[in-house]
Design a protein around this motif. Sequence first.
Motif, short mmCIF file in Angstrom:
data_model
loop_
_atom_site.label_atom_id
_atom_site.label_comp_id
_atom_site.label_asym_id
_atom_site.label_seq_id
_atom_site.Cartn_x
_atom_site.Cartn_y
_atom_site.Cartn_z
N ILE A 64 -56.70 -56.14 69.38
CA ILE A 64 -57.02 -54.97 70.19
C ILE A 64 -55.75 -54.58 70.93
CG2 ILE A 64 -59.48 -55.45 70.46
CD1 ILE A 64 -58.84 -56.48 73.28
N GLY A 65 -55.61 -53.29 71.21
CA GLY A 65 -54.40 -52.88 71.91
C GLY A 65 -54.35 -51.41 72.20
N VAL A 66 -53.14 -50.96 72.59
CA VAL A 66 -52.89 -49.57 72.91
C VAL A 66 -51.66 -49.09 72.15
CG1 VAL A 66 -53.95 -49.65 75.19
CG2 VAL A 66 -51.53 -50.14 74.95
N LYS A 67 -51.63 -47.78 71.92
CA LYS A 67 -50.50 -47.16 71.24
C LYS A 67 -50.19 -45.84 71.93
CE LYS A 67 -50.85 -44.80 67.25
NZ LYS A 67 -51.01 -44.50 65.82
N GLY A 68 -48.91 -45.58 72.18
CA GLY A 68 -48.45 -44.31 72.70
C GLY A 68 -47.52 -43.68 71.69
N GLU A 69 -47.63 -42.36 71.50
CA GLU A 69 -46.79 -41.75 70.47
C GLU A 69 -46.32 -40.36 70.88
OE1 GLU A 69 -49.17 -41.63 66.93
OE2 GLU A 69 -49.95 -39.66 67.41
N GLY A 70 -45.37 -39.84 70.09
CA GLY A 70 -44.90 -38.47 70.24
C GLY A 70 -44.17 -38.22 71.54
N ASN A 71 -44.55 -37.15 72.21
CA ASN A 71 -43.85 -36.76 73.44
C ASN A 71 -44.02 -37.77 74.57
OD1 ASN A 71 -46.50 -36.23 73.96
ND2 ASN A 71 -46.23 -34.06 74.45
N LEU A 72 -45.02 -38.64 74.50
CA LEU A 72 -45.19 -39.68 75.52
C LEU A 72 -43.99 -40.61 75.57
CD1 LEU A 72 -47.00 -41.21 77.61
CD2 LEU A 72 -47.82 -42.55 75.68
N ILE A 73 -43.42 -40.92 74.40
CA ILE A 73 -42.29 -41.84 74.36
C ILE A 73 -40.96 -41.11 74.21
CG2 ILE A 73 -43.67 -43.75 73.50
CD1 ILE A 73 -42.50 -43.22 70.73
N GLY A 74 -40.99 -39.77 74.26
CA GLY A 74 -39.77 -38.99 74.24
C GLY A 74 -39.24 -38.66 72.86
N ILE A 75 -40.00 -38.97 71.81
CA ILE A 75 -39.57 -38.67 70.45
C ILE A 75 -40.69 -37.89 69.75
CG2 ILE A 75 -38.82 -39.59 68.24
CD1 ILE A 75 -38.01 -42.14 69.72
N ASP A 76 -40.45 -36.64 69.44
CA ASP A 76 -41.45 -35.82 68.77
C ASP A 76 -40.74 -34.90 67.79
OD1 ASP A 76 -43.88 -34.81 68.09
OD2 ASP A 76 -44.17 -33.65 69.92
N LEU A 77 -40.74 -35.27 66.52
CA LEU A 77 -40.09 -34.49 65.47
C LEU A 77 -41.15 -33.75 64.66
CD1 LEU A 77 -37.55 -37.21 64.32
CD2 LEU A 77 -37.15 -35.37 65.95
N ASN A 78 -40.73 -32.77 63.88
CA ASN A 78 -41.69 -31.95 63.12
C ASN A 78 -42.56 -32.76 62.18
OD1 ASN A 78 -40.95 -29.59 64.31
ND2 ASN A 78 -39.50 -29.00 62.73
N TYR A 79 -41.98 -33.56 61.32
CA TYR A 79 -42.74 -34.26 60.29
C TYR A 79 -42.88 -35.76 60.53
CZ TYR A 79 -42.07 -29.92 57.74
OH TYR A 79 -42.08 -28.61 57.38
N VAL A 80 -42.28 -36.28 61.59
CA VAL A 80 -42.29 -37.72 61.83
C VAL A 80 -42.79 -38.00 63.24
CG1 VAL A 80 -40.89 -39.81 61.92
CG2 VAL A 80 -40.31 -38.02 60.28
N LYS A 81 -43.74 -38.93 63.37
CA LYS A 81 -44.22 -39.38 64.67
C LYS A 81 -43.83 -40.84 64.85
CE LYS A 81 -48.27 -36.54 65.41
NZ LYS A 81 -49.71 -36.53 65.66
N PHE A 82 -43.17 -41.14 65.95
CA PHE A 82 -42.85 -42.52 66.31
C PHE A 82 -43.84 -42.98 67.36
CE2 PHE A 82 -38.91 -40.82 64.70
CZ PHE A 82 -38.43 -41.84 63.91
N ILE A 101 -43.24 -51.12 67.03
CA ILE A 101 -42.98 -49.70 66.80
C ILE A 101 -43.74 -49.26 65.56
CG2 ILE A 101 -40.70 -49.70 67.89
CD1 ILE A 101 -39.50 -49.85 65.07
N GLY A 102 -44.02 -47.97 65.48
CA GLY A 102 -44.68 -47.41 64.31
C GLY A 102 -44.06 -46.08 63.94
N VAL A 103 -44.17 -45.73 62.67
CA VAL A 103 -43.67 -44.46 62.15
C VAL A 103 -44.74 -43.90 61.24
CG1 VAL A 103 -41.89 -43.35 60.76
CG2 VAL A 103 -41.28 -45.26 62.22
N ASN A 104 -45.01 -42.60 61.38
CA ASN A 104 -46.01 -41.92 60.56
C ASN A 104 -45.44 -40.57 60.16
OD1 ASN A 104 -48.31 -41.04 59.31
ND2 ASN A 104 -49.49 -40.78 61.20
N SER A 105 -45.50 -40.24 58.86
CA SER A 105 -44.93 -38.97 58.41
C SER A 105 -45.74 -38.39 57.27
CB SER A 105 -43.48 -39.18 57.94
OG SER A 105 -42.95 -37.98 57.43
N PHE A 106 -46.00 -37.09 57.34
CA PHE A 106 -46.54 -36.36 56.21
C PHE A 106 -45.37 -35.75 55.47
CE2 PHE A 106 -50.59 -36.77 58.24
CZ PHE A 106 -51.48 -36.76 57.18
N ILE A 107 -45.36 -35.89 54.16
CA ILE A 107 -44.28 -35.37 53.34
C ILE A 107 -44.50 -33.87 53.17
CG2 ILE A 107 -43.14 -35.49 51.09
CD1 ILE A 107 -44.10 -38.44 50.99
#
Length: 177
Positions: A64-82, A101-107
Amino acid sequence: MKKLILGAMIASSMLMAENFANVKITNDTIEVNAQYKVDPQNNIFARGTFLYNDNDNRNNFYSIGVKGEGNLIGIDLNYVKFSLIMDFVHTKNNSALPIGIGVNSFIPNMQIPTFVRGEYEFAPKVLSFDDADRFSRLYIEGGVQPIENAEIFAGYRNISFNSNYDSSFYIGAGFNF
């Protein structure tokens, strides 16, 4: 009153398409994952995993846990979410508090929405408890969304406490809501 609260929770979760539940299957294991967006403005998610292991030498795995992504961690790119991840993981004789860390991207420009994603978490000795001296977990997945809000994928996972707990390729299916 309970029906009203449950209905409101279901309706609010349907508006947030970043929630998901999925199942991953191998010869010896079935893994169920879920994620729920608890703070829509800040992209904070609660998440959980249950891994049933049919191998007699292995216990079931919980996370169990928590995840923060995108603008919360200061990185928000068009096709890639960290994302930044912090979990509590547990088996019968091992526990740990890994950070990852995690990375998610739609091609882009694909006829069927196609994605790749991965996560890596690690806990050194100071964040490992019971019989564990360290912990690491790696997931790499690729898949498609043949219909809206549903996905099928294949991937590889490696979960390790002091020694290898599970290292396998899997197939899976999931639903986004």
